[in-house]
Design a protein around this motif. Structure first.
Motif, short mmCIF file in Angstrom:
data_model
loop_
_atom_site.label_atom_id
_atom_site.label_comp_id
_atom_site.label_asym_id
_atom_site.label_seq_id
_atom_site.Cartn_x
_atom_site.Cartn_y
_atom_site.Cartn_z
N ASP A 101 0.84 -1.22 0.00
CA ASP A 101 0.00 0.00 0.00
C ASP A 101 0.87 1.26 0.00
N LEU A 102 1.91 1.24 0.84
CA LEU A 102 2.79 2.42 0.93
C LEU A 102 3.51 2.65 -0.40
N LEU A 103 4.08 1.59 -0.95
CA LEU A 103 4.84 1.75 -2.20
C LEU A 103 3.94 2.27 -3.32
N PHE A 104 2.73 1.70 -3.37
CA PHE A 104 1.77 2.15 -4.38
C PHE A 104 1.48 3.66 -4.21
N HIS A 105 1.22 4.10 -3.00
CA HIS A 105 0.90 5.52 -2.79
C HIS A 105 2.12 6.41 -3.02
N VAL A 106 3.31 5.91 -2.71
CA VAL A 106 4.53 6.68 -3.01
C VAL A 106 4.66 6.84 -4.54
N MET A 107 4.32 5.80 -5.29
CA MET A 107 4.39 5.90 -6.75
C MET A 107 3.39 6.94 -7.28
N VAL A 108 2.21 6.97 -6.66
CA VAL A 108 1.23 7.99 -7.07
C VAL A 108 1.78 9.38 -6.75
N MET A 109 2.39 9.52 -5.57
CA MET A 109 2.97 10.82 -5.18
C MET A 109 4.06 11.25 -6.16
N LEU A 110 4.96 10.32 -6.48
CA LEU A 110 6.04 10.65 -7.43
C LEU A 110 5.45 11.10 -8.75
N SER A 111 4.45 10.37 -9.21
CA SER A 111 3.83 10.70 -10.49
C SER A 111 3.18 12.09 -10.43
N HIS A 112 2.60 12.42 -9.30
CA HIS A 112 1.99 13.76 -9.14
C HIS A 112 3.04 14.85 -9.39
N TYR A 113 4.28 14.58 -8.97
CA TYR A 113 5.36 15.56 -9.17
C TYR A 113 6.16 15.29 -10.46
N ASN A 114 5.55 14.49 -11.35
CA ASN A 114 6.20 14.12 -12.61
C ASN A 114 7.56 13.44 -12.40
N LEU A 115 7.62 12.65 -11.34
CA LEU A 115 8.81 11.83 -11.07
C LEU A 115 8.38 10.36 -11.12
N SER A 116 9.36 9.46 -11.05
CA SER A 116 9.02 8.04 -11.06
C SER A 116 10.07 7.26 -10.28
N LEU A 117 9.82 5.94 -10.15
CA LEU A 117 10.80 5.10 -9.46
C LEU A 117 12.13 5.08 -10.20
N ASP A 118 12.14 5.39 -11.51
CA ASP A 118 13.41 5.51 -12.25
C ASP A 118 14.30 6.57 -11.61
N ASP A 119 13.68 7.68 -11.20
CA ASP A 119 14.46 8.75 -10.57
C ASP A 119 15.03 8.28 -9.23
N ILE A 120 14.26 7.48 -8.53
CA ILE A 120 14.71 6.98 -7.22
C ILE A 120 15.84 5.96 -7.44
#
Ligand SMILES: N=c1c2ncn([C@@H]3O[C@H](COP(=O)(O)OP(=O)(O)OP(=O)(O)O)[C@@H](O)[C@H]3O)c2ncn1[C@@H]1O[C@H](COP(=O)(O)O)[C@@H](O)[C@H]1O
Length: 117
Positions: free
Chosen positions: A69-88
């Motif tokens: 659940d946390l990872l999913f919501h972190v991905m939504v947050m990153l996407s909101h800021y036009n970032l992604s797990l690639d950046d991480i």
């Protein structure tokens, strides 16, 4: 296993992106995007707390469930800021081979110094 992690996260990242501007009635992710930053950040905060509670409870499946659940919501947050797990991943790769103590000492030279994203 590596392949499974990559493909699951890549696929989920694409689905999340595709929900931007979508219908809140039919998509939870679209609803989060439509509600905006405060709702997304509140969910990330809540899910962090739920992970901590699950971990203290010590049941492996509960820890897995809440961390998903946390990872999913972190991905939504990153996407909101036009970032992604690639950046991480890029940031984690940059840190590879550097001890946590060295990394902490080098934070004075961080690209974030004096800047906001
Ligand atoms: N991985 C997930 C995922 N993990 C968790 N969740 C949702 O995240 C929410 C978690 O909220 P809580 O645990 O706080 O439960 P809650 O109290 O019911 O939630 P709230 O009412 O407080 O928002 C639940 O609604 C879960 O269904 C997810 N929703 C969607 N996905 C993925 O995103 C894709 C797109 O989803 P839609 O946009 O809904 O089509 C799906 O196909 C899945 O792959």
């Amino acid at each position: 296993m590596q392949h499974q992690i990559e493909s699951v996260l890549n696929e989920l990242g694409l689905i999340i992106e595709s929900r931007k501007g979508g219908n809140s009635e039919s998509s939870y992710v679209a609803r989060l995007f439509n509600k905006g930053e405060d709702t997304i950040l509140k969910k990330v905060g809540e899910e962090c707390t739920e992970v901590v509670i699950a971990a203290k409870g010590g049941h492996p499946y509960q820890i897995i469930y809440e961390t998903a659940d946390l990872l999913f919501h972190v991905m939504v947050m990153l996407s909101h800021y036009n970032l992604s797990l690639d950046d991480i991943a890029r940031e984690l790769a940059r840190r590879e081979g550097m001890s946590g103590l060295e990394e902490k000492a080098s934070r004075n030279d961080s690209p974030l110094d004096g800047k906001s994203i």
